[in-house]
Design an enzyme around this catalytic site. Structure first.
Site, PDB file in Angstrom:
ATOM      1  N   SER A  28     -15.957  60.448-117.683  1.00 30.21           N
ATOM      2  CA  SER A  28     -15.790  59.829-119.117  1.00 30.21           C
ATOM      3  C   SER A  28     -15.695  60.812-120.058  1.00 30.21           C
ATOM      4  CB  SER A  28     -17.272  59.120-119.191  1.00 30.21           C
ATOM      5  OG  SER A  28     -17.369  59.082-120.650  1.00 30.21           O
ATOM      6  N   SER A  88     -15.677  59.886-123.122  1.00 31.91           N
ATOM      7  CA  SER A  88     -16.604  59.484-124.327  1.00 31.91           C
ATOM      8  C   SER A  88     -18.041  60.164-124.152  1.00 31.91           C
ATOM      9  CB  SER A  88     -17.047  58.007-124.212  1.00 31.91           C
ATOM     10  OG  SER A  88     -15.728  57.141-124.303  1.00 31.91           O
ATOM     11  N   LYS A  94     -13.368  45.318-119.865  1.00 34.80           N
ATOM     12  CA  LYS A  94     -13.093  44.994-121.220  1.00 34.80           C
ATOM     13  C   LYS A  94     -12.841  43.367-121.204  1.00 34.80           C
ATOM     14  CE  LYS A  94     -10.844  49.393-122.138  1.00 34.80           C
ATOM     15  NZ  LYS A  94     -10.076  50.217-123.105  1.00 34.80           N
ATOM     16  N   ALA A  96      -6.685  47.152-121.267  1.00 34.72           N
ATOM     17  CA  ALA A  96      -6.080  48.025-122.086  1.00 34.72           C
ATOM     18  C   ALA A  96      -4.755  47.737-122.506  1.00 34.72           C
ATOM     19  CB  ALA A  96      -6.016  49.318-121.814  1.00 34.72           C
ATOM     20  N   LEU A 115      -1.360  56.479-121.359  1.00 33.97           N
ATOM     21  CA  LEU A 115      -3.042  56.228-121.671  1.00 33.97           C
ATOM     22  C   LEU A 115      -3.968  57.146-120.900  1.00 33.97           C
ATOM     23  CD1 LEU A 115      -1.961  53.601-123.181  1.00 33.97           C
ATOM     24  CD2 LEU A 115      -3.711  52.290-122.439  1.00 33.97           C
ATOM     25  N   GLY A 146      -3.000  60.229-123.545  1.00 34.57           N
ATOM     26  CA  GLY A 146      -3.960  59.314-124.160  1.00 34.57           C
ATOM     27  C   GLY A 146      -5.000  59.791-125.121  1.00 34.57           C
TER      28      GLY A 146
END
Length: 243
Positions: free
Chosen positions: A15, A17, A64, A128, A203, A226
């Site tokens: 990840s 994030s 998502k 996405a 991405l 990305g």
């Protein structure tokens, strides 16, 4: 007690994030932490939602779209896209879904565009890709999805010939092909027909230069990964959680 933010996904040890927000919280001396919530199944989300310390979540592959049924409300843009990558915990503990992917993509793509780009191929049809399609609509760039199992109005990889590649001067990879550690993989498209007027946007951010990008650059095209999109969507997430 620290406020908890985190990422929902599956197999997310890599990840971006977590690293980004951990560094942000330290730099800005914020009493927060960011965790990876690696879920085998979306039903495990209930336990996370019930934790009063959790204040906001990001969402990645493959949840998502699945996450939508667990939310109380969708922001109009997320509703139109049909995919969520940001969940805001409202003061009344209601959950609102947002999409910041389209924003990150639009802002990072715009400087790469040239007047010859009127049409785009979107490789892949996951969550996405929906945000990418929404962003391209807003930029007035028509688009066609390419899939291994194409539906009506989609192309298969076998359909891609010289004429198609020459008329679609923006190609966006929304598949995981080429992600570390499988760095030699790339979408099966006829790269020999790509020109200096093309832009290839991947991405993927790890590795920084994917096989997809390298093959485009060898043909004189512009190429981007990305990473900038991720940074922009992360900052937009923080803005949403705190507004």
């Amino acid at each position: 007690m620290k406020d908890i933010y985190g990422l929902l996904g599956r197999n997310i040890g890599y990840s971006f994030s977590k690293g980004y927000f951990t560094e942000k919280f330290e730099k800005e001396s914020l009493n927060c932490e960011y965790n990876n919530f690696d879920l085998i199944d979306i039903s495990e989300l209930k336990e996370i939602i019930e934790n009063p310390s959790v204040k906001g979540l990001n969402v990645t592959i493959p949840y998502k779209e699945e996450v939508v049924s667990y939310l109380d409300k969708l922001d109009p843009i997320a509703k139109e896209i049909g995919a969520v990558n940001v969940i805001k915990f409202e003061k009344n503990q209601k959950l609102t879904g947002y999409n910041s992917d389209y924003y990150g993509f639009t802002e990072s793509l715009t400087p790469l565009l040239n007047p010859k780009i009127k049409k785009a191929l979107i490789l892949g049809t996951g969550g996405a890709s929906k945000a990418i399609a929404f962003a391209l609509d807003r930029l007035d760039i028509s688009h066609t999805f390419v899939s291994r199992n194409p539906d009506f109005n989609e192309l298969s990889y076998k359909d891609l010939d010289e004429d198609i590649i020459k008329s679609y001067k923006l190609i966006v990879n929304c598949t995981p092909l080429g992600t570390h550690p499988n760095v030699d993989d790339c979408p099966d498209i006829p790269y020999e027909h790509i020109t200096e007027n093309h832009v290839l946007y991947d991405l993927i951010y790890n590795p920084a230069q994917t096989s997809f990008m390298k093959k485009g650059l060898q043909q004189g095209a512009k190429a981007s990964n990305g990473l900038q999109m991720l940074i922009l969507q992360a900052e937009k997430s923080w803005e949403i959680w705190n507004k």
